[in-house]
Structures are given as structure tokens and as C-alpha cells.
Design a protein around this motif. Structure first.
Motif, short mmCIF file in Angstrom:
data_model
loop_
_atom_site.label_atom_id
_atom_site.label_comp_id
_atom_site.label_asym_id
_atom_site.label_seq_id
_atom_site.Cartn_x
_atom_site.Cartn_y
_atom_site.Cartn_z
N LEU A 89 8.01 49.92 89.76
CA LEU A 89 7.11 49.51 90.83
C LEU A 89 7.86 48.65 91.85
O LEU A 89 7.72 48.81 93.06
CB LEU A 89 5.92 48.75 90.26
N ALA A 90 8.67 47.72 91.34
CA ALA A 90 9.45 46.85 92.23
C ALA A 90 10.33 47.68 93.15
O ALA A 90 10.45 47.38 94.35
CB ALA A 90 10.29 45.88 91.41
N ASP A 91 10.92 48.74 92.61
CA ASP A 91 11.74 49.62 93.44
C ASP A 91 10.92 50.27 94.55
O ASP A 91 11.34 50.32 95.70
CB ASP A 91 12.39 50.72 92.60
N HIS A 92 9.75 50.76 94.18
CA HIS A 92 8.89 51.40 95.17
C HIS A 92 8.51 50.44 96.28
O HIS A 92 8.53 50.78 97.46
CB HIS A 92 7.60 51.91 94.52
N ILE A 93 8.14 49.23 95.88
CA ILE A 93 7.69 48.24 96.86
C ILE A 93 8.82 47.88 97.80
O ILE A 93 8.68 47.86 99.02
CB ILE A 93 7.17 46.97 96.16
N SER A 94 9.99 47.63 97.20
CA SER A 94 11.10 47.22 98.04
C SER A 94 11.48 48.34 99.00
O SER A 94 11.87 48.10 100.14
CB SER A 94 12.25 46.75 97.15
N GLU A 95 11.27 49.56 98.58
CA GLU A 95 11.56 50.68 99.46
C GLU A 95 10.48 50.85 100.55
O GLU A 95 10.79 50.90 101.73
CB GLU A 95 11.66 51.95 98.62
#
Ligand code: ADP
Ligand code: ZN
Ligand code: ZN
Length: 731
Positions: A89-95
Motif C-alpha cells: 500500500l505504501a508503494d501505491h501511495i507514494s506512486e
């Protein structure tokens, strides 16, 4: 020796990559642990992204990598902070939000676990120490020891500090008759409400529940007028999900403002409920967070950041009052809880349910296009009528009262009726403080905030001038700093002034006030709300805080003292905000069995946000406002991003702002409209000068790439920092 890659705690785009360190110690270290490292001669916290074994020496490593490698000073955790699901999820958000990864992790984790140096001081687990009998053999014990042993044997375990005779306890411990049991203490006291049998659903509610269950969409929008019983729909669906063995994530805009919601959920689901919100202390948050992570609670209620709760097997995510803007975080990573809910929903294959009486235009437009499944509750419970609403034109002198320029004749009439009947009233004004402007009568000097340069508001309660944009305060001066004149003039009015005006006109009237000043003290909000519910006051004066979601059975009058405040703000959402405020306010009046009324005072009596708000005509407002947005190409017809460039040197900031505009023009060409650079309303925060550039676009994927490249290039410019706010609200 281990080669460890870590993100560092500075949330800047130019440092948004892993840095290499080595670890020679013997603690366990894995991805997701925090470590203490040195960076630029400072001791900071890093977040481990990768660990690998190496047989090279430090020198060989440095040679092959081409830079000096430091050693990790300490490993700070003994288990990973986030599970795979949240990491992803953190990856998605940061993207999606083009935000530094570390800023996302810092936002997701509670203060005690956050990857930043300051978190090391935040409190962690507190333990309760119990003793428990493990061997009740009495041979060789003194009678005092036997007495205690027998006493303890009757209980499963006893709090050690509650046993008076320390020496006897210690003797029993030494002789192996009892043992110490350490248990994590749950510091947040959840009130012990009595279970209430759920009411039978109304036909409308049952239809909504059936439609929700018999369809299979990702996101549902429940549009239901105030008082239509949305809460009971949430509770029923949550109950069903729990019975399927799954968990429920329930978000409200601000939990301290909606104590009733919490109460409903606790009543229904008891100690299955965990609570996460900003009013909790770091220790309480830590406790709740870990309880959730350990699977001890399957219902989480919370405000915005609770969307990151480490729940597993989520079956349903609900956002109540989905239109409220506090779901959008206004600092990096600038996320919106609704978007995160949808991301999490996908991973967990959980349905997302958005609810509101006045859905945001974005959500309603998505529902219109079939992206969300629209569910409607058209009637109030028991078909109760909406209160009659009067719009008072404050430009017409005939409406103005002789004794008061703040309350019209019409509003005074109704107030007097309420007081005579021992009922209650709510008066709303979207501005706190006493006077909104203080100036010198002689030379015209206006008192302004030295950092933000906006007019300071006079607060009478503590005789201070306060800035409503930063936390600047100063004592109210006796005289003008420019000309020494003591004739200082106060104009404009806010909540404090309304309260005083009430007391002046009706000395016997008991008042309470609720705004973010009174909310500075923890636990004050629920106390004020409860006190009003208990009828300890006749009138509640407040900002839009009190417009939302409360159920006060004896309120028969809601007055919006000045409805135009929001409308004069230069913001594409200002009509929507005013419409919502008025609609919610009107919905507060006359619930349960009493008929109420609403009075709206305004200088713009024909503005559609005001006329349609008064009628609670969401449909017409939606259509009208969509036309306006289309004409001006604002969301939901376009996407927007706001780029903020800040730095100490004004010239450099302006230069970079123009370079930004050029860069975006060159790359977006006809696929976007670039606006600016402009000087924001608040153009200076501490010593940082700011400029903004806005960009509107339709093609999200393309724009995302351009903006990502832009950040990569521009974040490396010295002494300047840039941030991107995707889907910004305050522009
Ligand atoms: P909304 O959130 O849509 O504004 P609420 O959930 O606050 O509406 O419901 C309004 C009132 O109706 C509340 O007092 C609630 O207790 C009551 N209510 C809701 N559903 C039912 C029902 N099925 N039977 C009886 N009362 C209900
Ligand atoms: Zn002066
Ligand atoms: Zn300020």
C-alpha cells in the motif's frame, strides 16, 4: 557482515532512495526494521528496505560502490513494522501521490513506531504486573505466607501493586509458589455501554442493505438525507461482515465530534472495537495499533489516519460523511482517505461504502458514471419533515434589528420563542474569535501576522490577537505601534462575539461555545457536546464543527449567523462548502418528535449554494455546480495538481517557479493547462517564501509521468524544495 539498504528519515524528493550501510552486530535485522544511522554527521533513523549477506570487506565494498559506507549504530525493532499488505500500500501511495516513500511510512505508522528520530522518545507499551499461583503446596510456609497464598488461589491472577505486603509476595515468588505475569496494559478506557437491541430496519434501509448484498461492486455511494438512518445501515452491514469472520474499518471525519457514532459501534460490537484518532496520546495509539495488529479487535473506528490500521482480512471499509475535507491530509504526502480506502479495498477484495447527505461532487460524478454504485435513502426515518427554512437578507435594512446588527429581527423572534419554551438552539458562524480585524482609527494600521501577513483576529477570552493560519499569538496591544494612538477599532465578528451578543440581549440565556479554540483542551469537545445534550445550556454557538452529525433531540432552531463567509473565498470548492454547511446545519434542527426551523442570514440571498442548501436540494445543486465546474474546467471535469516551490531566497524561488511553468508547458503541450506561478494566500511560513504552480489535466497516466520526471529534476536544485499536492483542495 550484512549490507543493509535503508531509507532515511528526511522526507525530501532528492533523498528519496535507499542508502547503503553495513551491520556487524548480532541483533536480528530484516526488511521493515528501524535502525539508528549517521547521515551528514547527524544521528537519524533509517528504515530498512533490503538486507543481504556479503563476504567482501568494507574497503572492497567502498571501492566497488564508489562511496564511503558507514556502520549501522543500532537496530531499533525486533519485528517488522508493517506487514506485506501495508508495505505494498505504501508503494501505491507514494506512486499515486508522487510523494517520498519515507513520508508515506511516517504517515502510516503511529508516533511511537514512526521511522523518525523523535519517535524514539514516544512512549511504548505499558505493562500491568500480575502474580498467579502455580504451586499451592503449603509445606514450610509461615502462616502469613499461607494466608496470602490461599487468598491468591481464589483468583486467576492479582495485580501485584494491589497486594500490600511486598515482602510476603517476594517470599512466595522465591519459593516458587507464585509467578509474575506481565500483561500489556490497554491505556485507552473504552466506556462500558449496555448492549442495545438493534431496531428493525425501515423498508428503505432494508432495500439498501439488500441491494448492497446482492450486487458485487467495488465502491458504493450511499446518498441519504440527514436523518435517513445511514448509521443503522452501517451497523447492519458491519455485523454481517463480522459474522463472515472478516473485519470492518469504519472512518468518521473527526471522532471527537461524533461521540455518538463511537457509542453506537461500541454498544453493538463491544470489545471487538478499537479506536484510532488524533486525540489519543501516543501511548494509547500505540496500544490500539498493536491490539489491531495482533488481531484482538476486528472493528476499527477512527479518523483519517485509521485508514492505515493494520487490520487483516478486511471485508468492509466505510467512510461516513465522505464529503468532509478533513479526509484530505494537507501536508506531504497529501493523501485522501477515500482513495486509500479504494486501494485497500482492492487488495482485500473488500467493498468500500461511502456515505453522505451531500456527497462530494467527485464521488457523485463517479456514481453518475457508474464507477461507484449509487444507493439512495430518500426519506427521513418515520418520514419526518425537514424543518422550514427562512433566508434573511441582511442587505435589507428592514430585516435588521435596532438593538443588534448581528441578529436579525427574524432570528431574534425565533430565539425568544426557543428560550420561552425551554428548548434549544444552535448558532453557527464559520469564524472563531471575537473580531476578525483590528486596526488603528487614526493612521489605519492593521494588525497582521508577521509570518503570514494576514489580519489577526482578536480573541476576547484571553485578550490576545491570534493568527488563524499559523500559531502566532500576541497580547492585545494598548496602542498603535505606528502612531501610538489608543483608538483601536475592532470589526467583523466570530463565535466569541456571538456568544457575548447573546448574553447582552438575553442575560438569562445559558450558552456554550465550541470552536477549535475551545477544542484545544483534550476531551473538551465531548464534554461540551454532552453538556449541551444534557440541556445544561440553551444555546450552542460554534463553527462548522457543530454542524456535523450530532443528534440533539431538543434543538428546534438552527441559525446560520452569516452564511457568506465561505463564499467569498477564492476557491473552486467554496460553493460546495457553503452548500454542505447549510444543508448539514438545517438537518440538525427538529429531529426526533419536535418540529424545528432553520434561519439563514446572508448578504447573498440569491446565491444558489444558499437557496438550494436551505431547501436541501442536493440534486439541483449537483447539476448546477457541475455546470459551473465544466465551464471553468475544474474537478471533477479535470484532475489537478498543485506544485509548491519554497526556499529562503525569494529571487531563487521565483526563478524556479518560472522554470517550473516553462518545463510543464514544454512537456504537457496541449494535454494540460498550466496556471501561475502565483503567490499563495499564505506566502511565507517561518522563513520560507512560497510560490505555487497549478496544473489541470485530463490524462492521469501521462501527467503522472511528466510530474514524476519534473520532481526528479527539480528536487535536486539547491536550497529550494518542491512538493506536489495531487487533487489539492485549497486552490
Ligand atoms: P443519518 O446518519 O442518515 O443522518 P441517523 O443514522 O442519525 O441518520 O438516524 C436518524 C435517527 O433515526 C436516529 O435517531 C436513529 O436512532 C433513528 N433510526 C435509524 N434507523 C432506525 C430504525 N430502523 N428504526 C427506528 N429508528 C431508527
Ligand atoms: Zn496608528
Ligand atoms: Zn500566521
Amino acid at each position: 557482515m550484512l549490507l543493509v539498504e535503508t531509507l532515511i528519515e528526511y522526507a525530501s524528493h532528492s533523498l528519496n532512495r535507499p542508502f547503503s550501510y553495513i551491520y556487524k552486530g548480532n541483533k536480528k535485522i530484516e526488511r521493515g526494521y528501524r535502525v539508528l544511522i549517521e547521515f551528514n554527521h547527524r544521528e537519524i533513523v533509517g528504515y530498512v528496505t533490503k538486507v543481504s549477506e556479503t563476504n567482501k570487506t568494507v574497503e572492497e565494498l567502498e571501492d566497488s560502490l564508489g562511496f564511503r559506507i558507514d556502520e549501522i549504530k543500532d537496530v531499533l525493532d525486533s519485528s517488522p513494522l508493517l506487514n506485506d499488505d501495508l508495505l505494498q500500500l505504501a508503494d501505491h501511495i507514494s506512486e499515486y501521490y508522487i510523494a517520498p516513500k519515507i513520508s508515506v511510512l511516517q504517515t502510516m505508522l503511529p508516533p511511537s513506531l514512526s521511522p523518525r528520530k523523535s519517535s524514539l522518545k514516544a512512549p511504548k507499551i505499558a505493562y500491568d504486573i500480575y502474580v498467579r499461583v502455580i504451586n499451592d503446596d503449603e509445606t514450610g510456609l509461615t502462616s502469613k505466607q499461607i494466608e496470602l497464598l490461599r487468598l491468591l488461589s481464589q483468583e486467576d491472577k492479582v495485580l501485584k501493586r494491589e497486594i500490600k505486603s511486598v515482602s510476603i509476595v517476594n517470599k512466595l515468588l522465591e519459593s516458587g509458589r507464585i509467578e509474575i505475569v506481565k500483561e500489556e496494559k490497554r491505556r485507552l478506557a473504552i466506556p462500558d455501554y449496555i448492549y442495545e437491541k438493534p431496531p428493525v430496519l425501515s423498508e428503505d434501509q432494508q432495500n439498501v442493505v439488500n441491494e448492497f448484498n446482492s450486487t458485487n461492486d467495488d465502491v458504493y455511494l450511499l446518498e441519504g438525507v440527514t436523518g435517513s438512518g445511514k448509521t443503522e445501515v452501517y451497523l447492519t452491514l458491519s455485523d454481517q461482515i463480522l459474522n463472515q469472520g472478516k473485519s470492518v474499518l469504519f472512518l468518521v471525519p473527526e471522532i471527537s465530534l461524533t461521540p455518538m457514532m463511537m457509542e453506537y459501534f461500541i454498544k453493538r460490537f463491544k470489545n471487538n472495537v478499537a479506536i484510532l484518532h488524533s486525540e489519543l496520546t501516543p501511548a494509547e495509539k500505540y496500544d490500539e495499533y498493536r491490539k489491531i495488529a495482533h488481531g484482538e479487535c476486528r472493528v476499527v473506528i477512527g479518523a483519517r489516519s485509521a485508514i492505515f490500521a493494520p487490520l487483516s482480512n478486511i471485508g468492509l471499509i466505510i467512510l461516513d460523511e465522505e464529503h468532509v475535507e478533513s479526509y484530505k491530509q494537507d501536508v506531504v504526502p497529501f493523501y485522501h482517505a477515500r482513495e486509500i480506502a479504494i486501494m485497500r479495498g482492492k487488495t482485500h477484495k473488500a467493498k468500500v461504502l461511502l456515505g453522505s447527505a451531500t456527497p462530494s461532487l467527485e464521488s457523485r460524478a463517479r456514481a453518475q458514471k457508474g464507477v461507484y454504485h449509487l444507493l439512495m435513502l430518500k426519506n427521513r426515518i418515520n418520514n419526518q419533515k425537514l424543518p422550514p427554512t427562512t433566508i434573511v437578507n441582511m442587505l435589507d435594512y428592514r430585516n435588521i434589528d435596532r438593538e443588534s446588527y448581528i441578529f436579525s429581527k427574524r432570528l431574534r423572534q425565533s430565539l425568544e420563542k426557543v428560550l420561552a419554551n425551554h428548548e434549544q438552539a444552535i448558532l453557527l458562524i464559520n469564524r472563531r474569535g471575537f473580531s476578525t480585524n483590528v486596526s488603528c482609527r487614526k493612521c489605519g494600521h492593521v494588525f497582521r501576522c508577521p509570518t503570514c501577513n494576514i489580519a489577526l483576529t482578536y480573541h476576547k477570552t484571553d485578550n490576545m490577537l491570534k493568527c488563524h493560519h499559523c500559531d502566532y499569538v500576541e497580547p492585545m496591544p494598548e496602542s498603535c505601534p505606528e502612531c501610538n494612538s489608543t483608538y483601536l477599532m475592532k470589526t467583523g465578528f466570530g463565535t466569541e462575539r456571538i456568544e457575548e451578543e447573546l448574553k447582552r440581549l438575553y442575560p438569562e440565556c445559558r450558552t456554550l461555545r465550541l470552536d477549535s479554540d475551545s477544542a484545544k483542551i483534550r476531551a473538551k469537545i465531548p464534554a461540551v457536546i454532552e453538556s449541551f445534550r444534557q440541556k445544561e445550556a440553551d444555546v450552542l454557538v460554534g463553527t462548522q464543527m457543530i454542524a456535523k452529525g450530532h443528534d440533539f433531540p431538543d434543538v428546534t432552531l438552527v441559525g446560520v449567523v452569516l452564511a457568506d463567509i465561505g463564499l467569498s473565498m477564492p476557491n473552486y470548492r467554496s460553493s460546495e462548502r457553503s452548500f454542505q454547511l447549510i444543508t448539514q446545519a438545517v438537518g440538525r434542527s427538529g429531529r426526533k418528535d419536535k418540529m424545528g426551523e432553520a434561519i439563514i442570514q446572508t448578504y447573498m440571498p440569491t446565491h444558489y449554494a444558499i437557496t438550494l442548501g436551505a431547501r436541501q436540494d442536493y440534486e439541483l445543486f449537483y447539476r448546477k455546480e457541475m455546470e459551473m465546474r465544466k465551464l471553468q474546467s475544474y474537478p471533477p471535469y479535470t484532475f489537478m495538481a498543485a506544485i509548491t516551490i519554497s526556499g529562503k531566497n525569494e529571487e531563487t524561488v521565483i526563478q524556479v517557479a518560472y522554470d517550473t511553468v516553462d518545463y510543464l508547458h514544454e512537456h504537457f503541450k496541449d494535454d494540460g493547462v498550466v496556471l501561475g506561478p502565483s503567490t499563495p494566500y499564505i506566502a511565507k511560513v517561518r522563513d520560507q517564501i512560497m510560490r505555487t504552480v497549478l496544473i489541470k489535466f485530463k490524462n492521469y497516466a501521462l501527467s503522472h509521468t511528466i510530474l514524476g520526471d519534473y520532481i526528479a529534476i527539480f528536487s535536486n536544485k539547491n536550497s529550494i524544495s518542491v512538493s506536489i499536492n495531487i487533487d489539492p483542495y485549497n486552490f
